[in-house]
Motif scaffolding. Sequence first.
Motif, PDB file in Angstrom:
ATOM      1  N   LEU A   1       0.982  -4.103   0.621  1.00 46.11           N
ATOM      2  CA  LEU A   1      -0.246  -3.338   0.603  1.00 46.11           C
ATOM      3  C   LEU A   1      -1.441  -4.262   0.476  1.00 46.11           C
ATOM      4  N   SER A   2      -2.530  -3.875   1.113  1.00 51.05           N
ATOM      5  CA  SER A   2      -3.773  -4.610   1.014  1.00 51.05           C
ATOM      6  C   SER A   2      -4.885  -3.661   0.614  1.00 51.05           C
ATOM      7  N   CYS A   3      -5.854  -4.169  -0.088  1.00 46.83           N
ATOM      8  CA  CYS A   3      -7.021  -3.395  -0.463  1.00 46.83           C
ATOM      9  C   CYS A   3      -8.237  -4.293  -0.365  1.00 46.83           C
ATOM     10  N   ALA A   4      -9.150  -3.928   0.498  1.00 45.18           N
ATOM     11  CA  ALA A   4     -10.358  -4.704   0.709  1.00 45.18           C
ATOM     12  C   ALA A   4     -11.565  -3.963   0.156  1.00 45.18           C
ATOM     13  N   ALA A   5     -12.327  -4.650  -0.652  1.00 48.79           N
ATOM     14  CA  ALA A   5     -13.564  -4.098  -1.183  1.00 48.79           C
ATOM     15  C   ALA A   5     -14.730  -4.510  -0.293  1.00 48.79           C
ATOM     16  N   SER A   6     -15.614  -3.574  -0.028  1.00 45.97           N
ATOM     17  CA  SER A   6     -16.772  -3.864   0.799  1.00 45.97           C
ATOM     18  C   SER A   6     -17.994  -3.139   0.257  1.00 45.97           C
ATOM     19  N   GLY A   7     -19.153  -3.518   0.771  1.00 49.88           N
ATOM     20  CA  GLY A   7     -20.393  -2.918   0.333  1.00 49.88           C
ATOM     21  C   GLY A   7     -21.198  -3.877  -0.520  1.00 49.88           C
ATOM     22  N   SER A   8     -22.025  -3.315  -1.364  1.00 49.61           N
ATOM     23  CA  SER A   8     -22.872  -4.115  -2.243  1.00 49.61           C
ATOM     24  C   SER A   8     -22.056  -4.588  -3.434  1.00 49.61           C
ATOM     25  N   ILE A   9     -21.699  -5.861  -3.424  1.00 44.78           N
ATOM     26  CA  ILE A   9     -20.848  -6.433  -4.462  1.00 44.78           C
ATOM     27  C   ILE A   9     -21.411  -7.763  -4.911  1.00 44.78           C
ATOM     28  N   PHE A  10     -21.616  -7.874  -6.198  1.00 45.45           N
ATOM     29  CA  PHE A  10     -22.023  -9.142  -6.783  1.00 45.45           C
ATOM     30  C   PHE A  10     -20.812  -9.903  -7.318  1.00 45.45           C
ATOM     31  N   MET A  11     -19.948  -9.189  -8.008  1.00 47.16           N
ATOM     32  CA  MET A  11     -18.785  -9.824  -8.605  1.00 47.16           C
ATOM     33  C   MET A  11     -17.693  -8.785  -8.827  1.00 47.16           C
ATOM     34  N   ILE A  12     -16.458  -9.180  -8.571  1.00 44.12           N
ATOM     35  CA  ILE A  12     -15.309  -8.339  -8.854  1.00 44.12           C
ATOM     36  C   ILE A  12     -14.541  -8.944 -10.013  1.00 44.12           C
ATOM     37  N   ASN A  13     -14.325  -8.141 -11.030  1.00 46.28           N
ATOM     38  CA  ASN A  13     -13.547  -8.595 -12.176  1.00 46.28           C
ATOM     39  C   ASN A  13     -12.069  -8.313 -11.906  1.00 46.28           C
ATOM     40  N   ALA A  14     -11.440  -7.493 -12.714  1.00 48.35           N
ATOM     41  CA  ALA A  14     -10.033  -7.201 -12.500  1.00 48.35           C
ATOM     42  C   ALA A  14      -9.832  -6.281 -11.300  1.00 48.35           C
ATOM     43  N   MET A  15      -8.693  -6.432 -10.638  1.00 44.07           N
ATOM     44  CA  MET A  15      -8.279  -5.539  -9.565  1.00 44.07           C
ATOM     45  C   MET A  15      -6.843  -5.125  -9.854  1.00 44.07           C
ATOM     46  N   GLY A  16      -6.501  -3.918  -9.460  1.00 37.98           N
ATOM     47  CA  GLY A  16      -5.159  -3.454  -9.755  1.00 37.98           C
ATOM     48  C   GLY A  16      -4.670  -2.399  -8.798  1.00 37.98           C
ATOM     49  N   TRP A  17      -3.387  -2.100  -8.946  1.00 40.26           N
ATOM     50  CA  TRP A  17      -2.739  -1.056  -8.180  1.00 40.26           C
ATOM     51  C   TRP A  17      -2.159  -0.023  -9.130  1.00 40.26           C
ATOM     52  N   TYR A  18      -2.390   1.226  -8.818  1.00 40.68           N
ATOM     53  CA  TYR A  18      -1.815   2.352  -9.524  1.00 40.68           C
ATOM     54  C   TYR A  18      -1.040   3.194  -8.523  1.00 40.68           C
ATOM     55  N   ARG A  19      -0.166   4.044  -9.031  1.00 43.06           N
ATOM     56  CA  ARG A  19       0.537   4.952  -8.146  1.00 43.06           C
ATOM     57  C   ARG A  19       0.728   6.295  -8.819  1.00 43.06           C
ATOM     58  N   GLN A  20       0.887   7.310  -7.987  1.00 45.52           N
ATOM     59  CA  GLN A  20       1.093   8.653  -8.480  1.00 45.52           C
ATOM     60  C   GLN A  20       2.049   9.389  -7.558  1.00 45.52           C
ATOM     61  N   ALA A  21       3.158   9.810  -8.120  1.00 45.31           N
ATOM     62  CA  ALA A  21       4.123  10.617  -7.404  1.00 45.31           C
ATOM     63  C   ALA A  21       3.848  12.085  -7.696  1.00 45.31           C
ATOM     64  N   PRO A  22       4.282  12.983  -6.825  1.00 37.83           N
ATOM     65  CA  PRO A  22       4.060  14.408  -7.062  1.00 37.83           C
ATOM     66  C   PRO A  22       4.597  14.859  -8.412  1.00 37.83           C
ATOM     67  N   GLY A  23       3.789  15.593  -9.142  1.00 36.50           N
ATOM     68  CA  GLY A  23       4.203  16.112 -10.429  1.00 36.50           C
ATOM     69  C   GLY A  23       4.201  15.108 -11.559  1.00 36.50           C
ATOM     70  N   THR A  24       3.684  13.925 -11.326  1.00 36.64           N
ATOM     71  CA  THR A  24       3.647  12.887 -12.355  1.00 36.64           C
ATOM     72  C   THR A  24       2.225  12.426 -12.605  1.00 36.64           C
ATOM     73  N   GLN A  25       2.056  11.729 -13.709  1.00 33.99           N
ATOM     74  CA  GLN A  25       0.771  11.130 -14.015  1.00 33.99           C
ATOM     75  C   GLN A  25       0.596   9.824 -13.251  1.00 33.99           C
ATOM     76  N   ARG A  26      -0.643   9.491 -12.988  1.00 30.78           N
ATOM     77  CA  ARG A  26      -0.926   8.213 -12.373  1.00 30.78           C
ATOM     78  C   ARG A  26      -0.569   7.093 -13.348  1.00 30.78           C
ATOM     79  N   GLU A  27       0.071   6.070 -12.844  1.00 34.99           N
ATOM     80  CA  GLU A  27       0.495   4.972 -13.695  1.00 34.99           C
ATOM     81  C   GLU A  27       0.075   3.634 -13.119  1.00 34.99           C
ATOM     82  N   LEU A  28      -0.148   2.700 -14.007  1.00 35.91           N
ATOM     83  CA  LEU A  28      -0.473   1.344 -13.596  1.00 35.91           C
ATOM     84  C   LEU A  28       0.766   0.671 -13.039  1.00 35.91           C
ATOM     85  N   VAL A  29       0.612   0.031 -11.899  1.00 43.40           N
ATOM     86  CA  VAL A  29       1.684  -0.735 -11.283  1.00 43.40           C
ATOM     87  C   VAL A  29       1.510  -2.219 -11.582  1.00 43.40           C
ATOM     88  N   ALA A  30       0.333  -2.731 -11.301  1.00 40.04           N
ATOM     89  CA  ALA A  30       0.059  -4.145 -11.514  1.00 40.04           C
ATOM     90  C   ALA A  30      -1.437  -4.352 -11.572  1.00 40.04           C
TER      91      ALA A  30
END
Length: 121
Positions: free
Chosen positions: A20-49
């Motif tokens: 998976l890839s995720c590209a940030a665009s727009g008005s950006i000065f600095m990006i601190n932490a970046m992460g991936w979350y996931r959510q399956a049907p009927g479940t809460q969103r959880e941190l992956v990495a």
Amino acid sequence: QVQLVESGGGLVQAGGSLRLSCAASGSIFMINAMGWYRQAPGTQRELVAIISSGGSTHYANSVKGRFTISRDNAKNTVYLQMSSLKPEDTAIYYCNADIRRTVLTGSANYWGRGTQVTVSS
């Protein structure tokens, strides 16, 4: 305006891999932490990495040893290499980033719209 756009999701058989890839665009000065979350049907969103601006990483126990998060600061992009995929990895995967838009403001949290990952048995 800041946008996060995920790509690379799809259908894969158990034991397979996806990146998976995720590209940030727009008005950006600095990006601190970046992460991936996931959510399956009927479940809460959880941190992956999550990965800090300096490259420190943290993984959910369920994906340790199978997933690898990385980032390319020059491209404002975060990646999630997923291997040995299991049916229970099936979910919508969301990109998240803590972004400072200007030198005069603090950071704020942004989300992508998600990309579907489906792992068949």
